[in-house]
Write an enzyme that holds these catalytic residues in place. Structure first.
Site, PDB file in Angstrom:
ATOM      1  N   GLU A   1     -10.507 -26.325   3.993  1.00  0.00           N
ATOM      2  CA  GLU A   1     -11.351 -27.521   4.017  1.00  0.00           C
ATOM      3  C   GLU A   1     -11.597 -28.019   5.438  1.00  0.00           C
ATOM      4  O   GLU A   1     -12.081 -29.130   5.642  1.00  0.00           O
ATOM      5  CB  GLU A   1     -10.789 -28.622   3.119  1.00  0.00           C
ATOM      6  CG  GLU A   1      -9.361 -29.009   3.367  1.00  0.00           C
ATOM      7  CD  GLU A   1      -8.878 -30.115   2.439  1.00  0.00           C
ATOM      8  OE1 GLU A   1      -9.675 -30.700   1.699  1.00  0.00           O
ATOM      9  OE2 GLU A   1      -7.669 -30.403   2.471  1.00  0.00           O
TER      10      GLU A   1
ATOM     11  N   ASP B   1     -14.325 -31.975   2.140  1.00  0.00           N
ATOM     12  CA  ASP B   1     -13.909 -32.125   3.534  1.00  0.00           C
ATOM     13  C   ASP B   1     -14.525 -31.051   4.423  1.00  0.00           C
ATOM     14  O   ASP B   1     -14.852 -31.315   5.577  1.00  0.00           O
ATOM     15  CB  ASP B   1     -12.373 -32.095   3.642  1.00  0.00           C
ATOM     16  CG  ASP B   1     -11.792 -33.448   3.296  1.00  0.00           C
ATOM     17  OD1 ASP B   1     -12.327 -34.459   3.782  1.00  0.00           O
ATOM     18  OD2 ASP B   1     -10.828 -33.500   2.511  1.00  0.00           O
TER      19      ASP B   1
ATOM     20  N   CYS C   1     -12.718 -26.080  -5.204  1.00  0.00           N
ATOM     21  CA  CYS C   1     -12.298 -27.283  -5.924  1.00  0.00           C
ATOM     22  C   CYS C   1     -13.027 -28.525  -5.438  1.00  0.00           C
ATOM     23  O   CYS C   1     -12.821 -29.607  -5.966  1.00  0.00           O
ATOM     24  CB  CYS C   1     -10.786 -27.472  -5.829  1.00  0.00           C
ATOM     25  SG  CYS C   1     -10.228 -27.740  -4.155  1.00  0.00           S
TER      26      CYS C   1
HETATM   27  C1  PEP Z   1     -12.148 -31.423  -0.823  1.00  0.00           C
HETATM   28  O1  PEP Z   1     -11.988 -31.885   0.302  1.00  0.00           O
HETATM   29  O2  PEP Z   1     -13.159 -30.780  -1.178  1.00  0.00           O
HETATM   30  C2  PEP Z   1     -11.103 -31.622  -1.859  1.00  0.00           C
HETATM   31  C3  PEP Z   1     -11.177 -31.015  -3.009  1.00  0.00           C
HETATM   32  O3  PEP Z   1     -10.102 -32.500  -1.585  1.00  0.00           O
HETATM   33  P1  PEP Z   1     -10.326 -34.092  -1.588  1.00  0.00           P
HETATM   34  O4  PEP Z   1     -11.684 -34.384  -2.150  1.00  0.00           O
HETATM   35  O5  PEP Z   1      -9.250 -34.687  -2.406  1.00  0.00           O
HETATM   36  O6  PEP Z   1     -10.220 -34.447  -0.142  1.00  0.00           O
HETATM   37 MG    MG Z   2     -10.058 -32.597   0.885  1.00  0.00          MG
END
Ligand code: PEP
Ligand code: MG
Length: 540
Positions: A430, A454, A501
């Site tokens: 990320e 991110d 994700c």
């Molecule tokens: C992302 O950064 O894509 C991620 C899945 O984590 P979060 O949204 O919790 O930062």
């Molecule tokens: Mg993230």
């Protein structure tokens, strides 16, 4: 008079019902002295009695809704409030000339620090957070502030200036038809939570909501991104029809439970779910998630007054792993910082918290917190297939430190003869740095999970929280697609699996592309799983 307001869509359904405007008040505590100790003492005693009464009601409600064990916390808090140690500590501080709020805060904090120092006694250590909790409850009563978001008994459309993740986490989904905020952005964690809770939501309307709106009828159209106040009767009828259609569509998706996620030409991809707690996991299973691709463990740390203990975390992870009945559960280690803040971490104020001491950086700076979490996860891993992934990785050196800590934790558990299971390890890709060294990271772990939220923020140097950057965002920019493709290629050369994700995983315009480059799994919010499966099955 009828009014239409535009907003950014967080989750796209339709809600219709009475409006409720929520205004957040935060207790203000000053060290101002008081000349009237008697009055301050009275203020304290009245507030404490109100808090005790409120706890009794909460205990009864929790008992009825969830059971005795869940209700216990309220009865313990009630007892602590009646405890003479707490009362004496407050009285002493008031006699020294302090105001009631300050005295309660100080007494609560002093007792919390005392209990937290009981190193060998986990039970006593947990009392520390209880004292912070009860102090906060009494201060809110002194200052006439409602605790959390108080909602009327009938379900409402909630209007607020902004909501932080812990507000959203505490929402009773049976009482919230939708929420609409003045500020906020679609990639914030509040938005992500709304999607996983299946709450219809619009953010960034730019509209300041007056209290006079409470009680009026509203429609939140998450398909068109509009919020309508006091709609005309014919419009209400149109929307009532659309709500019925949506319900039918959702019902028909259920026929895909148990079916394969396979394109017409036979390509497959797994669909996992993103969750934040065990009730999300139950929903994930209901929608037939093939696993959990992202368990945002930091949600266990939000909205609390102290760190969750190893035992508390173990119970939560075990509950999710057991619930998933043999389907893989990937737990993301603590990703606190940036928009996910908890006061008790005492994080330094940073100019750029999203680029600061966040996620794995914080865990490596405070290995005790990290080790407690790893111990809890490894112990829970004895109950089903588990993966552990690490957020915000930027270097091999970080991975080496993590692997070293993992070895130490496993050795400790073994020496203590505690049961634990094995877990596959993964890296969240990320940051652009992680994508660019994905060939090297692939030597260290068995899977990658691409956090596109991110990855996008850091690749384009665009704050994911900042709604005013919307005009600059380019959908499916080749820069992000190249980083993803490169990551998948580097991973597959070394037999490392790759999931996505971040929110891009749920973008239907990209599904075909992700399958074509060989992404192994998409992890999305539970309510999206079956629609995504349907979409994949319709692809050539
Ligand atoms: C992302 O950064 O894509 C991620 C899945 O984590 P979060 O949204 O919790 O930062
Ligand atoms: Mg993230």
């Amino acid at each position: 008079m009828s009014k239409e307001i535009k907003g950014q869509v967080v989750s796209g359904k339709i809600a219709l019902g009475p409006i409720h405007v929520f205004r957040k008040k935060i207790p203000v505590i000053t060290s101002e002295t008081s000349n009237d100790s008697k009055e301050e003492l009275n203020t304290f005693l009245t507030a404490r009695d109100k808090a005790i009464k409120e706890l009794k009601i909460l205990e009864e409600e929790a008992n009825a809704r969830m059971g005795e064990e869940e209700a216990m916390v309220f009865s313990v808090h009630g007892m602590l409030l009646e405890d003479l140690d707490f009362e004496d500590a407050v009285k002493e501080c008031i006699s020294a000339g302090h105001n009631a709020s300050y005295a309660v805060k100080k007494a609560g904090e002093d007792l919390a620090v005392f209990f937290a120092s009981m190193e060998d006694n986990d039970y006593m250590k947990e009392r520390a957070s209880d004292f912070r909790d009860i102090a906060n409850r009494v201060i809110c009563k002194i200052q006439d502030i409602e605790d959390g978001i108080k909602l009327p008994s009938e379900p409402v459309i909630l209007l607020a200036r902004d909501l932080v993740p812990s507000d959203t986490l505490g929402l009773d989904t049976n009482k919230v038809l939708a929420f609409v905020t003045t500020k906020g952005s679609t990639n914030s964690h509040t938005a992500i939570l709304a999607r996983s809770l299946g709450i219809t939501a619009l953010v960034d309307t730019g509209e300041e909501f007056g209290d006079d709106l409470t009680g009026q009828i509203g429609i939140v159209d998450g398909e068109k991104g509009i919020f309508i106040i006091d709609p005309k009767e014919d419009l209400l009828d149109e929307y009532r029809k659309r709500i019925k259609e949506i319900q039918k569509e959702e019902e028909s998706l259920k026929s895909l439970i148990g079916e394969e996620t396979r394109t017409k030409s036979g390509q497959t991809i797994k669909i996992y779910a993103n969750i934040g707690n065990s009730s999300d996991a139950a929903k994930a299973l209901e929608y037939d998630a093939e696993g959990i691709g992202l368990f945002r463990s930091e949600f266990l740390f939000l909205g609390k007054n102290d760190y969750p203990s190893e035992e508390e975390q173990f119970k939560s992870y075990k509950e999710v792993i057991t619930l998933m009945k043999g389907r893989e559960v990937i737990i993301r280690t603590l990703d606190i910082g940036a928009d996910k803040q908890a006061d008790y971490f005492g994080l330094p104020k940073e100019d750029n918290p999203a680029m600061g001491l966040r996620a794995i950086r914080l865990c490596l700076e405070r290995p005790e917190i990290f080790k407690t979490q790893l111990r809890a996860i490894y112990r829970a891993a004895a109950f089903g297939p588990t993966g552990i992934m690490f957020p915000m990785i930027t270097s091999i050196e970080e991975m080496e430190k993590i692997l070293d800590l993992v070895d130490r934790v496993k050795k400790e558990l073994k020496d203590e003869a505690l049961d634990f299971g094995e877990a596959e390890l993964g890296v969240m890709i990320e940051t652009p740095a992680a994508a660019l060294i994905s060939d090297l990271l692939a030597d260290k772990v068995s899977f990658f999970s691409i956090g596109t939220n991110d990855l996008t923020q850091y690749t384009f140097a665009m704050d994911r929280q900042n709604a005013s950057l919307e005009p600059f965002r380019v959908p499916n920019h080749p820069a992000i697609l190249r980083l993803i493709e490169m990551t998948v290629q580097n991973a597959h050369k070394k037999n490392v699996r790759v999931g996505i994700c971040g929110e891009m995983g749920a973008d239907f315009d990209l599904t075909k592309y992700f399958i074509s480059i060989g992404v192994d799994e998409l992890s999305v919010s539970a309510p999206k799983i079956l629609a995504l499966r349907k979409h994949v099955r319709e692809l050539a």
